[in-house]
Write an enzyme that holds these catalytic residues in place. Sequence first.
Site, PDB file in Angstrom:
ATOM      1  N   THR A 162      41.209  40.083  33.407  1.00  0.00           N
ATOM      2  CA  THR A 162      40.813  40.029  34.813  1.00  0.00           C
ATOM      3  C   THR A 162      41.231  38.667  35.335  1.00  0.00           C
ATOM      4  O   THR A 162      40.720  37.642  34.885  1.00  0.00           O
ATOM      5  CB  THR A 162      39.294  40.212  34.973  1.00  0.00           C
ATOM      6  N   LYS A 173      40.408  45.477  40.699  1.00  0.00           N
ATOM      7  CA  LYS A 173      39.367  44.975  39.791  1.00  0.00           C
ATOM      8  C   LYS A 173      38.355  44.098  40.549  1.00  0.00           C
ATOM      9  O   LYS A 173      37.169  44.078  40.240  1.00  0.00           O
ATOM     10  CB  LYS A 173      40.031  44.196  38.644  1.00  0.00           C
TER      11      LYS A 173
END
Length: 304
Positions: free
Chosen positions: A104, A179
Site C-alpha cells: 500500500t 486502496k
Amino acid sequence: MMQIEAGTTRIGWIGTGVMGQSMCGQLMDRGFATTVYNRTRKKADPLIDRGAVWADSPRLVAEQSDVVFAIVSFPRDVRQVFLCKNSGVLAGCRDGSIVVDMTTSEPALAIELYNTAKQVNVQSLDAPVSGGDVGAREGTLSIMVGGERETFETLMPCFEAMGKTVVYQGDAGSGQHTKMVNQTLIATGMIGVCEALLYAHKAGLDLEAVLRSVGSGAAGSWSLSNLGPRIVGNHFDPGFFVEHFIKDIGIALSESRRMGLSMPGLSLADALYQSVKAHGDADRGTHALMLALAEMSAVDWQNR
Ligand code: NAP
C-alpha cells in the site's frame, strides 16, 4: 507479451512479512518457481524451506525472474526496492519483464515507477490488496490493479492464485487510489466497531452474544467479524500494523487535500491512531484503537 505458466515463468518475490509470506506461498502452491529477498533474511526461511531460492538483493531477484512482485512496508521501501540505481529491481530487469508493487503506497510513486520502468521496456502494475492476514493465508484477497490492461490480463494466473476478487481499476496509480478508498472505509468503520463494543461493555452486555447478533445484520463488516472477536478476546497482535495504517491514512489525507476534499472522519481517525502510537502500540494490530478509546472513558479494557 509473455505467457504466464507455472513451470516456465520464473517469479521473484520481495517482502516476506505477514502478507508476502502467504502470498508468495500461494504462488508456490500452484507450482511457480520463486526467487525471494527480504531485508531480514530469516523471515524468508519458511519459503526457502519449501523450495524458494534466496537472492542477496532486489536486483539479483530480478536477474533470476520474469515477473517480480514486492509487498514491503512504506513508500520509501518501494522506492529503495525498485528504483535504487545499483541494487534495485529495475537495475536487474530484462526487456519485457513485468514488475508488480503490492505494497500500500502512494499513487504518485506508482506512476513514477510505471514511467521509469517503461523507459527500460518493463511493464509495471500497482496492485495493492485488502483482506488482511486471513485473506493472504486463504488466497481470498481483493486485489486492485492499476497499469496497462494487457499486462493486468497477462498476470491473471498469478493474481488468481492470491485473490478471490481481482479488478482492473485503470491507469497506473488507480490501484493505489482504490486502496485509499478502501482504507478510508476501514478507518472510519473501525471507530464504529470499537465505540460500539465499548458501549456494549458499559451496558453490561455479553460481548460474544452481541457480536453474534450485530455481526450478521445490517451493521456487519469484515472488521467486525474478524477483529471484533480479537478485541473481545484481548488479542491485539497484528494482523495489520497500526504503523502501516497511520501511513495509509496519511497518504489518503494528503491525496484528499490535493483534490480539495474535506475528510473530517478520516482526520479524526488520524488523530486517534496517533494517540494509539503515542501509547506505544504502533506494533500492534489496528484494532488496538480500542485500547486508546477505552482509556478516554477510563475503562481498563484488558482487565475488564
Ligand atoms: P510486514 O509484516 O512488516 O512485512 C513487510 C516485509 O517487507 C518485512 O518482512 C520487511 O522486512 C520487508 N521490507 C520492508 N522494507 C524492505 C526493504 N526496503 N527491502 C527489503 N525488504 C523490506 O508488513 P505486512 O503486514 O506484510 O504489510 C506489508 C504491506 O502490505 C504494507 O504496506 C501494508 O500496509 C500492506 N497491507 C497489509 C495488510 C495486513 O493486514 N497486514 C493488508 C493489506 C495491505 P523486515 O522483516 O526486515 O522488517
